[in-house]
Design a protein around this motif. Structure first.
Motif, mmCIF file in Angstrom:
data_model
loop_
_atom_site.group_PDB
_atom_site.id
_atom_site.type_symbol
_atom_site.label_atom_id
_atom_site.label_comp_id
_atom_site.label_asym_id
_atom_site.label_seq_id
_atom_site.Cartn_x
_atom_site.Cartn_y
_atom_site.Cartn_z
ATOM 1 N N UNK A 1 33.232 33.677 16.766
ATOM 2 C CA UNK A 1 32.435 32.482 16.512
ATOM 3 C C UNK A 1 31.743 32.003 17.788
ATOM 4 N N UNK A 2 32.472 31.999 18.901
ATOM 5 C CA UNK A 2 31.919 31.515 20.169
ATOM 6 C C UNK A 2 30.796 32.411 20.705
ATOM 7 N N UNK A 3 30.892 33.706 20.450
ATOM 8 C CA UNK A 3 29.881 34.640 20.955
ATOM 9 C C UNK A 3 28.746 34.876 19.965
ATOM 10 N N UNK A 4 28.945 34.486 18.711
ATOM 11 C CA UNK A 4 27.940 34.735 17.687
ATOM 12 C C UNK A 4 27.999 36.140 17.105
ATOM 13 N N UNK A 5 29.037 36.880 17.453
ATOM 14 C CA UNK A 5 29.194 38.236 16.914
ATOM 15 C C UNK A 5 29.761 38.175 15.498
ATOM 16 N N UNK A 6 29.317 39.058 14.613
ATOM 17 C CA UNK A 6 29.946 39.122 13.281
ATOM 18 C C UNK A 6 31.422 39.500 13.428
ATOM 19 N N UNK A 7 32.273 38.753 12.762
ATOM 20 C CA UNK A 7 33.714 38.998 12.864
ATOM 21 C C UNK A 7 34.068 40.427 12.463
ATOM 22 N N UNK A 8 33.486 40.921 11.388
ATOM 23 C CA UNK A 8 33.797 42.284 10.936
ATOM 24 C C UNK A 8 33.474 43.320 12.007
ATOM 25 N N UNK A 9 32.350 43.145 12.701
ATOM 26 C CA UNK A 9 31.966 44.092 13.750
ATOM 27 C C UNK A 9 32.936 44.018 14.922
ATOM 28 N N UNK A 10 33.332 42.795 15.298
ATOM 29 C CA UNK A 10 34.278 42.635 16.407
ATOM 30 C C UNK A 10 35.629 43.243 16.064
ATOM 31 N N UNK A 11 36.116 42.992 14.854
ATOM 32 C CA UNK A 11 37.425 43.535 14.449
ATOM 33 C C UNK A 11 37.393 45.056 14.368
ATOM 34 N N UNK A 12 36.326 45.611 13.815
ATOM 35 C CA UNK A 12 36.228 47.068 13.709
ATOM 36 C C UNK A 12 36.124 47.715 15.082
ATOM 37 N N UNK A 13 35.404 47.082 15.993
ATOM 38 C CA UNK A 13 35.293 47.613 17.355
ATOM 39 C C UNK A 13 36.637 47.509 18.072
ATOM 40 N N UNK A 14 37.309 46.374 17.926
ATOM 41 C CA UNK A 14 38.625 46.195 18.554
ATOM 42 C C UNK A 14 39.622 47.224 18.039
ATOM 43 N N UNK A 15 39.561 47.502 16.743
ATOM 44 C CA UNK A 15 40.495 48.445 16.142
ATOM 45 C C UNK A 15 40.131 49.898 16.432
ATOM 46 N N UNK A 16 38.921 50.127 16.929
ATOM 47 C CA UNK A 16 38.500 51.489 17.229
ATOM 48 C C UNK A 16 38.002 52.238 16.006
ATOM 49 N N UNK A 17 37.750 51.523 14.906
ATOM 50 C CA UNK A 17 37.253 52.198 13.711
ATOM 51 C C UNK A 17 35.758 52.454 13.798
ATOM 52 N N UNK A 18 35.067 51.674 14.609
ATOM 53 C CA UNK A 18 33.683 51.977 14.965
ATOM 54 C C UNK A 18 33.589 51.871 16.473
#
Length: 89
Positions: free
Chosen positions: A51-68
């Protein structure tokens, strides 16, 4: 063998670092706030950070998890190079 813990909006950075020490490096490709030396508190949660960075949550979670993964072409996308303009065979 147990399955790895899911990374969610409620996952804090301390937990993320324990689950996957490379996750912040992947996330730093999305936003510099995740880069080394920025000083984010370990208690910051991924949902709050999205929310603070304006990034889509789904994109952040997928990147953090290494799925994308975010991958830049060798040499970057500056003058004289093509990003995504080539054909795929």
């Amino acid at each position: 063998m147990s399955s790895p813990a899911a990374i969610t909006a409620d996952t804090d950075l301390a937990t993320l670092d324990a689950l996957d020490p490379l996750a912040r490096g992947r996330m730093a490709m999305l936003h510099p706030v995740f880069g080394p030396g920025v000083g984010l508190p370990d208690s910051a949660r991924l949902g709050e950070l999205a929310k603070a960075t304006g990034l889509p949550l789904d994109a952040l979670l997928a990147t953090a998890a290494g799925t994308i993964r975010v991958v830049a072409p060798e040499g970057g996308c500056g003058c004289g190079s093509s990003c995504g303009g080539g054909s795929v065979h």
